[in-house]
Enzyme design. Structure first.
Site, PDB file in Angstrom:
ATOM      1  N   ASN A  44      -4.832   1.941 -13.810  1.00 45.25           N
ATOM      2  CA  ASN A  44      -3.796   1.252 -13.097  1.00 45.25           C
ATOM      3  C   ASN A  44      -2.435   2.021 -13.114  1.00 45.25           C
ATOM      4  O   ASN A  44      -2.082   2.554 -14.212  1.00 45.25           O
ATOM      5  CB  ASN A  44      -3.713  -0.212 -13.897  1.00 45.25           C
ATOM      6  CG  ASN A  44      -2.932  -0.948 -13.155  1.00 45.25           C
ATOM      7  OD1 ASN A  44      -2.753  -1.087 -11.961  1.00 45.25           O
ATOM      8  ND2 ASN A  44      -2.186  -1.969 -13.891  1.00 45.25           N
ATOM      9  N   GLY A  82       0.760  -1.193  -0.045  1.00 43.81           N
ATOM     10  CA  GLY A  82       0.007   0.094   0.060  1.00 43.81           C
ATOM     11  C   GLY A  82       0.887   1.202  -0.054  1.00 43.81           C
ATOM     12  O   GLY A  82       0.282   2.421   0.465  1.00 43.81           O
ATOM     13  N   MET A  99      -3.836  -7.551  -7.187  1.00 43.03           N
ATOM     14  CA  MET A  99      -3.239  -8.418  -7.845  1.00 43.03           C
ATOM     15  C   MET A  99      -4.215  -9.601  -8.335  1.00 43.03           C
ATOM     16  O   MET A  99      -3.897 -10.688  -8.213  1.00 43.03           O
ATOM     17  CB  MET A  99      -2.350  -9.497  -6.868  1.00 43.03           C
ATOM     18  CG  MET A  99      -1.215  -8.467  -6.204  1.00 43.03           C
ATOM     19  SD  MET A  99      -0.006  -7.524  -7.856  1.00 43.03           S
ATOM     20  CE  MET A  99       0.768  -9.118  -8.388  1.00 43.03           C
ATOM     21  N   ARG A 100      -5.315  -8.936  -8.946  1.00 44.99           N
ATOM     22  CA  ARG A 100      -6.430 -10.025  -9.474  1.00 44.99           C
ATOM     23  C   ARG A 100      -6.881  -9.284 -10.725  1.00 44.99           C
ATOM     24  O   ARG A 100      -6.810  -7.890 -10.992  1.00 44.99           O
ATOM     25  CB  ARG A 100      -7.700  -9.916  -8.484  1.00 44.99           C
ATOM     26  CG  ARG A 100      -7.285 -11.033  -7.307  1.00 44.99           C
ATOM     27  CD  ARG A 100      -8.607 -11.103  -6.777  1.00 44.99           C
ATOM     28  NE  ARG A 100      -7.965 -12.007  -5.567  1.00 44.99           N
ATOM     29  CZ  ARG A 100      -7.729 -13.368  -5.673  1.00 44.99           C
ATOM     30  NH1 ARG A 100      -8.036 -13.864  -6.596  1.00 44.99           N
ATOM     31  NH2 ARG A 100      -7.113 -13.835  -4.582  1.00 44.99           N
ATOM     32  N   HIS A 155       1.589   0.544 -13.642  1.00 45.10           N
ATOM     33  CA  HIS A 155       2.487  -0.497 -13.834  1.00 45.10           C
ATOM     34  C   HIS A 155       3.908  -0.429 -13.810  1.00 45.10           C
ATOM     35  O   HIS A 155       4.354   0.765 -14.355  1.00 45.10           O
ATOM     36  CB  HIS A 155       2.032  -1.005 -15.224  1.00 45.10           C
ATOM     37  CG  HIS A 155       2.711  -2.712 -15.511  1.00 45.10           C
ATOM     38  ND1 HIS A 155       2.521  -3.644 -14.672  1.00 45.10           N
ATOM     39  CD2 HIS A 155       4.013  -2.655 -16.033  1.00 45.10           C
ATOM     40  CE1 HIS A 155       3.174  -4.657 -15.274  1.00 45.10           C
ATOM     41  NE2 HIS A 155       4.113  -4.094 -16.114  1.00 45.10           N
TER      42      HIS A 155
HETATM   43  C1  GRF Z   1       3.538  -1.211  -7.665  1.00 43.98           C
HETATM   44  O1  GRF Z   1       4.811  -1.442  -7.862  1.00 43.98           O
HETATM   45  C2  GRF Z   1       2.652  -0.936  -8.579  1.00 43.98           C
HETATM   46  O2  GRF Z   1       3.116  -0.401 -10.037  1.00 43.98           O
HETATM   47  C3  GRF Z   1       2.115  -2.361  -8.896  1.00 43.98           C
HETATM   48  O3  GRF Z   1       2.205  -2.876  -7.513  1.00 43.98           O
HETATM   49  C4  GRF Z   1       3.019  -2.342  -6.858  1.00 43.98           C
HETATM   50  C5  GRF Z   1       2.189  -1.931  -5.427  1.00 43.98           C
HETATM   51  O4  GRF Z   1       3.007  -1.317  -4.570  1.00 43.98           O
HETATM   52  N1  GRF Z   1       0.855  -2.269  -9.746  1.00 43.98           N
HETATM   53  P1  GRF Z   1       2.133  -0.872  -3.333  1.00 43.98           P
HETATM   54  O5  GRF Z   1       1.428  -1.755  -2.561  1.00 43.98           O
HETATM   55  O6  GRF Z   1       1.767   0.589  -3.693  1.00 43.98           O
HETATM   56  O7  GRF Z   1       3.599  -0.734  -2.110  1.00 43.98           O
END
Ligand code: GRF
Length: 184
Positions: free
Chosen positions: A104, A12, A87-88, A106
């Site tokens: 999103n 997070g 993650m889904r 990435h």
């Molecule tokens: C980040 O690197 C984001 O780009 C990817 O998942 C990660 C999430 O990290 N989709 P966090 O939970 O915000 O620390």
């Protein structure tokens, strides 16, 4: 004011960064999380942000839990869905319902290195193509229209840990910027 729901599954750090920004003219009204023990839930609780936490295994199928998510989104009048380490994969039906309302972040310079291990994949590929991309979510994983992206080059031969930190720092800059741009 616009109501934002953030979907996250883990640490997070992006969520924390976003909710602490004073220059985003929106309410972070809801955190949607699919992991009961995720750290992101603690951040929401500390900041008095409502959470909807669910376990996919408590539902018969994806449609069932997504219907429950939709109920929560509607209850909270959500206008924009911000994925931050969720993650889904969202179903086609869900994505269609919220067309152009889901974004999103990435950790790669898309279309290079889609998927869950983007940073490792980029590092191991050795082509020195790193970056961050903010994009709309469509039914293709990491495939929607790009809103903003920035490239990073590993000119100093940084380790994977060091380049990962740089990528995260770039995320903390780009995600708020992209959201502000969309709100305008
Ligand atoms: C980040 O690197 C984001 O780009 C990817 O998942 C990660 C999430 O990290 N989709 P966090 O939970 O915000 O620390």
């Amino acid at each position: 004011m616009i109501n934002i729901a953030v979907f996250a599954s883990g640490t997070g750090s992006n969520f924390k960064n976003l909710i602490n920004r004073k220059d985003i003219n929106a309410n972070f009204s809801l955190l949607v999380c699919d992991k009961k023990k995720a750290n992101v839930i603690n951040i929401a609780n500390k900041n008095n942000i409502k959470t909807f936490v669910f376990s996919p295994k408590d539902y018969q199928n994806k449609e069932d839990y997504e219907n429950h998510i939709i109920e929560e989104l509607e209850k909270n009048n959500i206008d924009l869905i911000v994925l931050a380490g969720y993650m889904r994969i969202l179903s086609k039906k869900f994505v269609k319902k919220y067309e152009n309302k889901i974004i999103n972040i990435h950790p790669s310079y898309l279309p290079y290195y889609k998927g869950a291990k983007a940073i490792t994949d980029a590092y191991e590929d050795g082509k020195n193509i790193f970056g961050v991309t903010v994009h709309y979510v469509n039914e293709e994983v990491d495939g929607g229209k790009i809103i903003i992206q920035e490239k990073l080059e590993n000119t100093e031969n940084l380790s994977i840990e060091e380049i990962t930190e740089k990528i995260h720092n770039l995320e903390y800059k780009l995600y708020p910027y992209a959201i502000k741009m969309l709100l305008n």
